[in-house]
Design a protein around this motif. Structure first.
Motif, PDB file in Angstrom:
ATOM      1  N   ILE A 392       0.859  -1.161   0.131  1.00  8.79           N
ATOM      2  CA  ILE A 392      -0.095   0.097  -0.040  1.00  8.79           C
ATOM      3  C   ILE A 392       0.889   1.308  -0.122  1.00  8.79           C
ATOM      4  CG2 ILE A 392      -1.884   1.240   1.202  1.00  8.79           C
ATOM      5  CD1 ILE A 392      -2.750  -1.229   2.440  1.00  8.79           C
ATOM      6  N   ILE A 393       0.638   2.272  -0.900  1.00 11.20           N
ATOM      7  CA  ILE A 393       1.281   3.494  -1.213  1.00 11.20           C
ATOM      8  C   ILE A 393       0.632   4.800  -0.908  1.00 11.20           C
ATOM      9  CG2 ILE A 393       2.987   4.457  -2.763  1.00 11.20           C
ATOM     10  CD1 ILE A 393       3.421   1.647  -4.016  1.00 11.20           C
ATOM     11  N   LYS A 394       0.872   5.387  -0.196  1.00 11.53           N
ATOM     12  CA  LYS A 394       0.251   6.754  -0.106  1.00 11.53           C
ATOM     13  C   LYS A 394       0.433   7.607  -1.249  1.00 11.53           C
ATOM     14  CE  LYS A 394       0.150   8.335   4.324  1.00 11.53           C
ATOM     15  NZ  LYS A 394       0.211   9.060   5.387  1.00 11.53           N
ATOM     16  N   ALA A 395      -0.565   8.325  -1.517  1.00  7.56           N
ATOM     17  CA  ALA A 395      -0.334   9.544  -2.510  1.00  7.56           C
ATOM     18  C   ALA A 395      -1.067  10.628  -2.184  1.00  7.56           C
ATOM     19  CB  ALA A 395      -1.310   8.938  -3.831  1.00  7.56           C
ATOM     20  N   ASP A 396      -0.441  11.926  -2.363  1.00  4.25           N
ATOM     21  CA  ASP A 396      -0.621  13.175  -2.121  1.00  4.25           C
ATOM     22  C   ASP A 396      -1.687  13.685  -3.297  1.00  4.25           C
ATOM     23  OD1 ASP A 396      -0.951  15.520  -1.132  1.00  4.25           O
ATOM     24  OD2 ASP A 396       1.249  16.094  -1.649  1.00  4.25           O
ATOM     25  N   GLY A 397      -2.705  13.051  -3.347  1.00  2.00           N
ATOM     26  CA  GLY A 397      -3.867  13.804  -4.213  1.00  2.00           C
ATOM     27  C   GLY A 397      -4.003  13.045  -5.906  1.00  2.00           C
ATOM     28  N   GLU A 398      -4.737  13.340  -6.392  1.00  2.00           N
ATOM     29  CA  GLU A 398      -4.934  12.535  -7.709  1.00  2.00           C
ATOM     30  C   GLU A 398      -3.918  12.645  -8.673  1.00  2.00           C
ATOM     31  OE1 GLU A 398      -8.125  12.825 -11.414  1.00  2.00           O
ATOM     32  OE2 GLU A 398      -8.777  13.501  -9.524  1.00  2.00           O
ATOM     33  N   GLN A 399      -3.144  13.614  -8.792  1.00  2.00           N
ATOM     34  CA  GLN A 399      -2.035  13.846  -9.824  1.00  2.00           C
ATOM     35  C   GLN A 399      -0.930  12.842  -9.460  1.00  2.00           C
ATOM     36  OE1 GLN A 399      -4.089  15.082 -12.556  1.00  2.00           O
ATOM     37  NE2 GLN A 399      -1.821  15.213 -13.321  1.00  2.00           N
ATOM     38  N   ASP A 400      -0.717  12.745  -8.148  1.00  3.63           N
ATOM     39  CA  ASP A 400       0.244  12.005  -7.389  1.00  3.63           C
ATOM     40  C   ASP A 400       0.041  10.617  -7.595  1.00  3.63           C
ATOM     41  OD1 ASP A 400       2.948  12.126  -6.218  1.00  3.63           O
ATOM     42  OD2 ASP A 400       1.792  11.287  -4.409  1.00  3.63           O
ATOM     43  N   ALA A 401      -1.258  10.190  -7.404  1.00  2.80           N
ATOM     44  CA  ALA A 401      -1.469   8.850  -7.494  1.00  2.80           C
ATOM     45  C   ALA A 401      -1.225   8.559  -9.137  1.00  2.80           C
ATOM     46  CB  ALA A 401      -3.142   8.744  -7.288  1.00  2.80           C
ATOM     47  N   LEU A 402      -1.673   9.191 -10.058  1.00  6.05           N
ATOM     48  CA  LEU A 402      -1.515   8.846 -11.461  1.00  6.05           C
ATOM     49  C   LEU A 402       0.004   8.570 -11.701  1.00  6.05           C
ATOM     50  CD1 LEU A 402      -2.691   8.565 -14.308  1.00  6.05           C
ATOM     51  CD2 LEU A 402      -2.471  11.054 -14.604  1.00  6.05           C
ATOM     52  N   ARG A 403       0.811   9.912 -11.161  1.00  8.39           N
ATOM     53  CA  ARG A 403       2.076   9.457 -11.451  1.00  8.39           C
ATOM     54  C   ARG A 403       2.804   8.411 -10.851  1.00  8.39           C
ATOM     55  NH1 ARG A 403       6.363   9.553  -8.084  1.00  8.39           N
ATOM     56  NH2 ARG A 403       5.153  10.099  -6.384  1.00  8.39           N
ATOM     57  N   ILE A 404       2.207   7.863  -9.748  1.00 11.37           N
ATOM     58  CA  ILE A 404       2.808   6.461  -9.161  1.00 11.37           C
ATOM     59  C   ILE A 404       2.298   5.317  -9.841  1.00 11.37           C
ATOM     60  CG2 ILE A 404       2.496   5.088  -6.951  1.00 11.37           C
ATOM     61  CD1 ILE A 404       2.365   7.659  -5.294  1.00 11.37           C
ATOM     62  N   ALA A 405       1.084   5.498 -10.270  1.00 18.20           N
ATOM     63  CA  ALA A 405       0.664   4.422 -10.996  1.00 18.20           C
ATOM     64  C   ALA A 405       1.219   4.044 -12.355  1.00 18.20           C
ATOM     65  CB  ALA A 405      -1.132   4.692 -11.437  1.00 18.20           C
ATOM     66  N   ASN A 406       1.790   5.162 -13.017  1.00 12.31           N
ATOM     67  CA  ASN A 406       2.429   4.950 -14.422  1.00 12.31           C
ATOM     68  C   ASN A 406       4.097   4.719 -14.155  1.00 12.31           C
ATOM     69  OD1 ASN A 406      -0.031   5.327 -15.884  1.00 12.31           O
ATOM     70  ND2 ASN A 406       0.146   7.381 -16.179  1.00 12.31           N
ATOM     71  N   ASP A 407       4.703   4.972 -12.882  1.00 16.41           N
ATOM     72  CA  ASP A 407       5.880   4.921 -12.737  1.00 16.41           C
ATOM     73  C   ASP A 407       6.147   3.469 -12.693  1.00 16.41           C
ATOM     74  OD1 ASP A 407       8.353   5.386 -12.255  1.00 16.41           O
ATOM     75  OD2 ASP A 407       8.188   6.128 -10.151  1.00 16.41           O
ATOM     76  N   THR A 408       6.152   2.803 -13.863  1.00 21.77           N
ATOM     77  CA  THR A 408       6.326   1.297 -13.856  1.00 21.77           C
ATOM     78  C   THR A 408       6.795   0.848 -15.382  1.00 21.77           C
ATOM     79  OG1 THR A 408       5.600  -0.986 -13.670  1.00 21.77           O
ATOM     80  CG2 THR A 408       3.998   0.756 -14.150  1.00 21.77           C
ATOM     81  N   THR A 409       7.637  -0.277 -15.645  1.00 17.37           N
ATOM     82  CA  THR A 409       7.883  -0.595 -16.884  1.00 17.37           C
ATOM     83  C   THR A 409       6.558  -1.377 -17.347  1.00 17.37           C
ATOM     84  OG1 THR A 409       8.993  -2.407 -16.140  1.00 17.37           O
ATOM     85  CG2 THR A 409      10.401  -0.406 -16.493  1.00 17.37           C
ATOM     86  N   TYR A 410       5.738  -1.716 -16.451  1.00 15.52           N
ATOM     87  CA  TYR A 410       4.701  -2.611 -16.862  1.00 15.52           C
ATOM     88  C   TYR A 410       3.607  -1.780 -17.255  1.00 15.52           C
ATOM     89  CZ  TYR A 410       7.247  -6.398 -14.610  1.00 15.52           C
ATOM     90  OH  TYR A 410       8.192  -7.437 -14.373  1.00 15.52           O
ATOM     91  N   GLY A 411       2.506  -2.574 -18.000  1.00 12.07           N
ATOM     92  CA  GLY A 411       1.295  -1.790 -18.161  1.00 12.07           C
ATOM     93  C   GLY A 411       0.203  -2.738 -18.656  1.00 12.07           C
ATOM     94  N   LEU A 412      -0.113  -3.709 -17.684  1.00 10.94           N
ATOM     95  CA  LEU A 412      -1.294  -4.711 -17.940  1.00 10.94           C
ATOM     96  C   LEU A 412      -2.711  -4.370 -17.613  1.00 10.94           C
ATOM     97  CD1 LEU A 412      -0.991  -7.676 -19.508  1.00 10.94           C
ATOM     98  CD2 LEU A 412      -0.707  -8.672 -17.282  1.00 10.94           C
TER      99      LEU A 412
END
Length: 488
Positions: A392-412
């Motif tokens: 579980i990762i804490k995000a500082d708002g919606e934009q930060d949540a999107l940044r974290i979600a996309n910060d990966t080499t995967y995309g399934l």
């Protein structure tokens, strides 16, 4: 009154070029129950020569199979659905014993396989289309045809479904298939499907199953000149090497995942927790679409964590054959060691372990659910875990949540929870993934969904009608009905 059905036998044999026989290798595969450790069967494995024979047989059988009518092929799949219904308990038993699935998950998998069978009935008619021409007297037609021979390589985690989702549509449109299931699940990933389809009337040679180590026959399957399509589901590491070995072939690759499950500040936490627990722990987390990272807005983070940990702690672990079990065994010792290593490295890097437990059961492979609080750079967040572990990762708002979600080499696969559906959809469209679910789990069970990965998670699409794009070819035929002056 139900008709008695004699259980399938002779799983030490494999269907090769129209005949059930032993593999030619001196090496033997030992298939064991991942929970109890019982030996289910031993079988001689296939060799490169067996792969050659399977492909030659598939090539020989393909023209006659493609010449059958759509109705004849559809009738085989309709009979296959009847066989699946009649043998449901037999198939469920094999999934429990060989793949370590819980009974409820086994029933879901059989249901998906049956739905795939019925979808194949609708794929048997290819048809043709006419395209307008701006040349006087010219007629253009496009004929859709099977590609020929298709190779399918499937994994152990959802063995029947992940084999059949390529095998069924490939056969339905008139291709022949050579299938290589994983060594951990040779029966549920290949031999049972061959038995069911044979009982339903599939002609000999149309489907061959080769069972052996990928290190010995994998390259031969991929590099062989006969198959026109390679359909592979498995690890990113193996999948990355396939294009160089395959040469000029069509490739459909579903590889690893690192699914983000995003909880925005307006989410219904009851629904979000329930879906997140399911997405993380169903089938011990051994699903490519499983949630790997739960990304929660800081405004609801603490409450979500408390609820999530309580729900995870309440999950029932143990014997997958017992009706109430929710988490069964990890498939093998190597996989278990890998999962525990990722957890240990994450803790060493600063992640907090909120829920854990020691493996138990006869083979010591039932790992209780684990929950970590971490950042996006700990091992359980960066790497595909493939075990019952949630980070579980804490995000500082919606934009930060999107940044974290996309910060990966995967995309399934991915998911987002929001009380505003349109906000959820807008977020979903910015996630870099092949699939994003709004207010739902990351794990889908809809055979009509066309699914595949982005970035390092794959190439091509599986399921739905899109799968036919990889399994058919279009032949353009133009007819000039009247003589015309040529621009020469």
């Amino acid at each position: 009154m139900p008709v008695a059905t004699t259980p399938y036998t002779d799983f030490d044999l494999m269907p090769l070029a129209g005949k059930w026989r032993h593999g030619s290798s001196a090496g033997r595969l030992t298939d064991t129950d991942p929970y109890r450790g019982d030996v289910l069967l031993e079988m001689p494995q296939a060799t490169v020569e067996d792969v050659d024979a399977a492909y030659a047989g598939a090539l020989d059988a393909q023209a006659a199979w493609a010449a059958t009518t759509p109705g004849e092929r559809a009738a085989i799949f309709l009979r296959a659905a009847e066989v699946l219904d009649r043998r449901q308990e037999e198939l469920v038993g094999w999934l429990i014993r060989e793949a370590g699935t819980t009974r409820t998950r086994a029933l879901v998998e059989i249901g998906i396989v049956r739905a795939t069978t019925m979808a194949a009935v609708t794929h048997t008619s290819l048809g043709e289309e006419t395209v307008a021409s701006d040349v006087p007297g010219k007629e253009n037609r496009i004929y859709t045809r099977p590609v020929g021979v298709v190779a399918v390589i499937s994994p152990w985690n959802f063995p029947m479904h992940l084999s059949y989702r390529s095998v069924a549509p490939a056969l339905a449109v008139g291709n022949t298939v050579v299938l290589k299931p994983a060594e951990d699940t040779p029966v549920t990933g290949g031999l049972l499907l061959a038995k069911v389809l044979e009982e339903a009337g599939l002609p000999p040679g149309v489907l061959s199953v080769v069972i052996g180590p990928g290190s010995e026959i994998g390259d031969a399957i991929v590099a062989h000149p006969i198959p026109r399509v390679i359909s592979f589901t498995g690890s990113t590491r193996v999948g990355q090497g396939i294009p160089a070995k395959a040469g000029v072939k069509r490739l459909a690759l579903e590889l690893g995942g690192n699914g983000p499950f995003v909880v925005l500040d307006d989410a219904d936490l009851d629904r979000a927790v329930e879906a997140a627990v399911f997405s993380n722990y169903w089938h011990q987390g051994q699903i490519c679409m499983a949630t790997n990272r739960v990304i929660v807005d800081a405004a609801v983070h603490d409450e979500f964590v408390d609820r999530f940990v309580a729900a995870a702690r309440a999950l029932v672990t143990g014997d997958p054959g017992q009706a109430g079990t929710q988490i069964g065994p990890v498939i093998n010792d190597k996989q278990l060691r890998g999962v525990r290593d990722k957890v240990a490295r994450s803790v060493d890097a600063g992640a907090r372990l909120l829920l854990a437990g020691e493996p138990h059961g006869p083979t010591g492979r039932v790992l209780p659910p684990h929950v970590l609080l971490g950042t996006n750079d700990v091992a359980t967040a960066v790497e595909e875990v493939f075990g019952p572990v949630a980070t579980i990762i804490k995000a500082d708002g919606e934009q930060d949540a999107l940044r974290i979600a996309n910060d990966t080499t995967y995309g399934l696969s991915s998911a987002v929870f929001s009380g505003d559906v349109e906000r959820g959809i807008a977020f979903a469209l910015r996630v870099e993934a092949g699939m994003t679910h709004v207010n739902d789990t990351t794990v889908h069970d809809d055979v009509h969904v066309a699914f595949g990965g982005e970035k390092q998670s794959g190439l091509g699409r599986f399921g739905g009608d899109w799968v036919l794009e990889d399994l058919t070819t279009r032949h353009w035929v133009s007819v000039q009905h009247e003589r015309r002056p040529l621009p020469f």
